[in-house]
Design an enzyme around this catalytic site. Structure first.
Site, PDB file in Angstrom:
ATOM      1  N   CYS A 140       0.828  -1.215   0.000  1.00 49.89           N
ATOM      2  CA  CYS A 140       0.000   0.000   0.000  1.00 49.89           C
ATOM      3  C   CYS A 140       0.861   1.263   0.000  1.00 49.89           C
ATOM      4  O   CYS A 140       0.628   2.186  -0.782  1.00 49.89           O
ATOM      5  CB  CYS A 140      -0.927  -0.013   1.213  1.00 49.89           C
ATOM      6  SG  CYS A 140      -0.104  -0.453   2.755  1.00 49.89           S
ATOM      7  N   HIS A 220      -2.400   5.382   6.485  1.00 53.00           N
ATOM      8  CA  HIS A 220      -1.002   5.795   6.659  1.00 53.00           C
ATOM      9  C   HIS A 220      -0.909   7.273   6.238  1.00 53.00           C
ATOM     10  O   HIS A 220      -1.711   7.749   5.432  1.00 53.00           O
ATOM     11  CB  HIS A 220      -0.067   5.020   5.731  1.00 53.00           C
ATOM     12  CG  HIS A 220      -0.094   3.533   5.900  1.00 53.00           C
ATOM     13  ND1 HIS A 220       0.271   2.897   7.051  1.00 53.00           N
ATOM     14  CD2 HIS A 220      -0.401   2.546   5.016  1.00 53.00           C
ATOM     15  CE1 HIS A 220       0.202   1.590   6.889  1.00 53.00           C
ATOM     16  NE2 HIS A 220      -0.212   1.349   5.661  1.00 53.00           N
TER      17      HIS A 220
HETATM   18  P1  NAD Z   1      -5.423 -10.889   6.223  1.00 52.37           P
HETATM   19  O1  NAD Z   1      -4.803 -11.583   7.361  1.00 52.37           O
HETATM   20  O2  NAD Z   1      -6.487  -9.874   6.459  1.00 52.37           O
HETATM   21  O3  NAD Z   1      -6.042 -11.971   5.219  1.00 52.37           O
HETATM   22  C1  NAD Z   1      -5.360 -13.119   4.836  1.00 52.37           C
HETATM   23  C2  NAD Z   1      -6.350 -14.203   4.469  1.00 52.37           C
HETATM   24  O4  NAD Z   1      -5.667 -15.379   4.033  1.00 52.37           O
HETATM   25  C3  NAD Z   1      -7.237 -14.637   5.615  1.00 52.37           C
HETATM   26  O5  NAD Z   1      -8.550 -14.751   5.110  1.00 52.37           O
HETATM   27  C4  NAD Z   1      -6.710 -16.015   6.010  1.00 52.37           C
HETATM   28  O6  NAD Z   1      -7.748 -16.837   6.467  1.00 52.37           O
HETATM   29  C5  NAD Z   1      -6.207 -16.531   4.694  1.00 52.37           C
HETATM   30  N1  NAD Z   1      -5.146 -17.524   4.786  1.00 52.37           N
HETATM   31  C6  NAD Z   1      -4.206 -17.671   5.736  1.00 52.37           C
HETATM   32  N2  NAD Z   1      -3.373 -18.683   5.418  1.00 52.37           N
HETATM   33  C7  NAD Z   1      -3.808 -19.176   4.242  1.00 52.37           C
HETATM   34  C8  NAD Z   1      -3.380 -20.228   3.401  1.00 52.37           C
HETATM   35  N3  NAD Z   1      -2.304 -20.966   3.711  1.00 52.37           N
HETATM   36  N4  NAD Z   1      -4.067 -20.470   2.257  1.00 52.37           N
HETATM   37  C9  NAD Z   1      -5.144 -19.731   1.929  1.00 52.37           C
HETATM   38  N5  NAD Z   1      -5.589 -18.697   2.688  1.00 52.37           N
HETATM   39  C10 NAD Z   1      -4.935 -18.447   3.839  1.00 52.37           C
HETATM   40  O7  NAD Z   1      -4.220 -10.265   5.389  1.00 52.37           O
HETATM   41  P2  NAD Z   1      -4.267  -8.985   4.439  1.00 52.37           P
HETATM   42  O8  NAD Z   1      -4.127  -7.768   5.268  1.00 52.37           O
HETATM   43  O9  NAD Z   1      -5.407  -9.084   3.499  1.00 52.37           O
HETATM   44  O10 NAD Z   1      -2.891  -9.155   3.662  1.00 52.37           O
HETATM   45  C11 NAD Z   1      -2.747  -9.990   2.533  1.00 52.37           C
HETATM   46  C12 NAD Z   1      -1.539  -9.549   1.747  1.00 52.37           C
HETATM   47  O11 NAD Z   1      -1.753  -8.215   1.278  1.00 52.37           O
HETATM   48  C13 NAD Z   1      -0.212  -9.503   2.536  1.00 52.37           C
HETATM   49  O12 NAD Z   1       0.847  -9.774   1.643  1.00 52.37           O
HETATM   50  C14 NAD Z   1      -0.157  -8.060   2.966  1.00 52.37           C
HETATM   51  O13 NAD Z   1       1.154  -7.635   3.270  1.00 52.37           O
HETATM   52  C15 NAD Z   1      -0.705  -7.377   1.745  1.00 52.37           C
HETATM   53  N6  NAD Z   1      -1.253  -6.042   1.976  1.00 52.37           N
HETATM   54  C16 NAD Z   1      -1.989  -5.760   3.090  1.00 52.37           C
HETATM   55  C17 NAD Z   1      -2.474  -4.471   3.291  1.00 52.37           C
HETATM   56  C18 NAD Z   1      -3.252  -4.101   4.509  1.00 52.37           C
HETATM   57  O14 NAD Z   1      -3.207  -2.972   4.909  1.00 52.37           O
HETATM   58  N7  NAD Z   1      -3.993  -4.989   5.132  1.00 52.37           N
HETATM   59  C19 NAD Z   1      -2.228  -3.485   2.341  1.00 52.37           C
HETATM   60  C20 NAD Z   1      -1.519  -3.804   1.182  1.00 52.37           C
HETATM   61  C21 NAD Z   1      -1.018  -5.098   1.015  1.00 52.37           C
END
Ligand code: NAD
Length: 336
Positions: A140, A220
Site C-alpha cells: 500500500c 497511513h
Molecule cells: P489478512 O490476514 O487480512 O487476510 C489473509 C487471508 O488469508 C485470511 O482470510 C486467512 O484466512 C487466509 N489464509 C491464511 N493462510 C492461508 C493459506 N495458507 N491459504 C489460503 N488462505 C490463507 O491479510 P491482508 O491484510 O489481506 O494481507 C494480505 C496480503 O496483502 C499480505 O501480503 C499483505 O502484506 C498485503 N497487503 C496488506 C495491506 C493491509 O493494509 N492490510 C495493504 C496492502 C497489502
C-alpha cells in the site's frame, strides 16, 4: 468469455479484490479460499462466491454449516489467474502449486520482491506485465509513493526523495496488533523497506524512507520532500496531480485521516474505501527549490484497483494502461 479469477485468501485485501473483480465486465470470480470457517467465510457464502478450503479444513466448514465448493487446488485448476491474498510470507509457499498447475499468479506487497521477477504499479510499469505469468503488486505505501513519484519524474525529473511514513498500527478489524499507546520506530535502523521497494518499480530513483508505527487504524500518512531537476510552481504540481487518475486532491477543510474516511463514508464508497492517494492540496509547497506535501494512503484499499489492472495486463485484456485504469476506476467509483 470473461477471464476466470480465483482469490486465494479472503481477508482485508482478498475480500476487496473479490468485490472489485465482481464489478468488472471482462473478468469473473470463480472462487475464493478460506482456511477458517469465520464470519468472512460466511460473508463470501452470502455474497454467492464459491468457497474453497484446504483439505484439512473441510470438516470444520461442514460443522459450521458452510458449503464448500472444493479444495484450493481444485479452485486453482479452474482459474486463468490466481490473486494470492494470503498473509505476507505465506504467498510464496503457494508458488509451487501455481507452477504445477500452470496458472498465472499475482502476489501482494507482504511477499518479498523475490517471489517473482516483476513488481507492479499500474501507472509506472503496466507494459512490463503485459502477458506476464507472475507479478507482485507492491505494498500500500509503495503503491502510494509510486503514484506520486512516477508522474513527477516523467514531467520534472526527480533528483531525490525523502519520505517519512506514519503507519497505521493495524487494520480496523484487527484485534491483535498494537501498540495501543506508543510511537514505534519501524524499524529503528534506517532506511525502512519502503524506499528500496519503490526501486523495484523505478530502479533509478534516489529515495530513502523512515517509518513510525502509530496507534491508529484509518490510514497511513506520508510526509514527502522531493528535489526535482526542473523548476516548477505549486500550481504546476497541483495541475499535474489533478491530471492523474489515482491521486485525489483533498481540501474543503480536511486536515486529518479521520475526516478522509468520513468523506469516503459520505461518498457511499464500499467499506469507506478511499483507494486513490489522498494528497492534501494546501500542503503542496515549494521551499528553497524543494517540493513538500502530505499524502494519506488508505492501506486496505489502494492496492485493489492495481490488482485489477495487473489481471488485465497479464491476461492481455487491455494493452493501454490508462484505458485499464480508467475502466477499473469507473467500475469502483460511484461518485467522488
Ligand atoms: P489478512 O490476514 O487480512 O487476510 C489473509 C487471508 O488469508 C485470511 O482470510 C486467512 O484466512 C487466509 N489464509 C491464511 N493462510 C492461508 C493459506 N495458507 N491459504 C489460503 N488462505 C490463507 O491479510 P491482508 O491484510 O489481506 O494481507 C494480505 C496480503 O496483502 C499480505 O501480503 C499483505 O502484506 C498485503 N497487503 C496488506 C495491506 C493491509 O493494509 N492490510 C495493504 C496492502 C497489502
Amino acid at each position: 468469455s470473461k477471464v476466470k479469477v480465483a482469490i486465494n485468501g479472503y481477508g482485508t485485501i482478498g475480500k476487496r479484490v473479490a468485490d472489485a473483480v465482481f464489478l468488472q465486465d471482462d473478468m469473473e470470480v470463480i472462487g475464493i479460499s478460506k482456511t477458517k470457517p469465520n464470519f468472512e467465510a460466511r460473508t463470501a457464502v452470502l455474497k454467492g462466491f464459491p468457497v474453497y478450503v484446504p483439505e484439512s479444513s473441510m470438516d470444520a466448514f461442514k460443522k459450521a454449516g458452510l458449503p464448500v465448493a472444493g479444495t484450493i487446488e481444485e479452485m486453482v485448476k479452474k482459474a486463468d489467474i490466481v490473486v494470492d491474498c494470503t498473509p505476507g510470507k505465506i504467498g510464496i509457499t503457494n508458488k509451487e502449486l501455481y507452477e504445477k498447475v500452470g496458472v498465472k499468479a499475482i502476489w501482494q506487497g507482504g511477499e518479498s520482491k523475490d517471489v517473482c521477477s516483476l513488481s507492479f504499479n499500474a501507472e509506472a510499469n503496466y507494459d512490463q506485465a503485459y502477458g506476464a505469468d507472475y507479478a507482485r503488486v507492491v505494498s500500500c505505501n509503495t503503491t502510494g509513493l509510486c503514484r506520486a513519484i512516477y508522474p513527477l519524474d516523467q514531467k520534472y525529473g526527480v533528483e531525490k526523495v525523502r519520505v517519512t511514513i506514519v503507519r497505521r498500527a493495524g487494520d480496523p478489524g484487527d484485534i491483535k496488533t498494537g501498540p495501543v499507546d506508543a510511537l514505534v520506530l519501524d524499524p529503528v535502523k534506517l532506511p525502512s523497506h519502503h524506499g528500496p521497494d519503490v526501486k523495484t518499480i523505478m530502479p533509478h530513483i534516489n529515495i530513502t524512507s523512515a517509518a513510525i508505527k502509530a496507534p491508529t487504524t484509518f490510514m497511513h500518512l506520508h510526509v514527502l520532500n522531493i528535489k526535482l531537476k526542473k523548476e516548477c510552481t505549486v500550481d504546476d504540481i497541483k495541475k499535474l496531480f489533478v491530471s492523474r487518475p489515482r491521486i485525489k486532491l483533498i481540501s474543503d477543510g480536511i486536515s486529518s485521516t479521520a475526516e478522509i474516511i468520513e468523506f469516503g463514508r459520505d461518498l457511499g464508497r464500499s467499506r469507506n474505501d478511499m483507494w486513490e492517494s489522498c494528497v492534501f492540496k494546501d500542503s503542496i509547497s515549494i521551499d528553497d527549490g524543494e517540493l513538500y506535501f502530505f499524502q494519506a494512503i488508505h492501506q486496505e484499499s489502494d492496492v485493489i484497483p492495481e490488482n485489477i489492472d495487473a489481471i488485465r495486463a497479464m491476461t492481455k485484456l487491455e494493452k493501454d494502461n490508462l484505458k485499464s485504469i480508467e475502466k477499473t476506476n469507473k467500475a469502483l467509483r460511484k461518485i467522488g
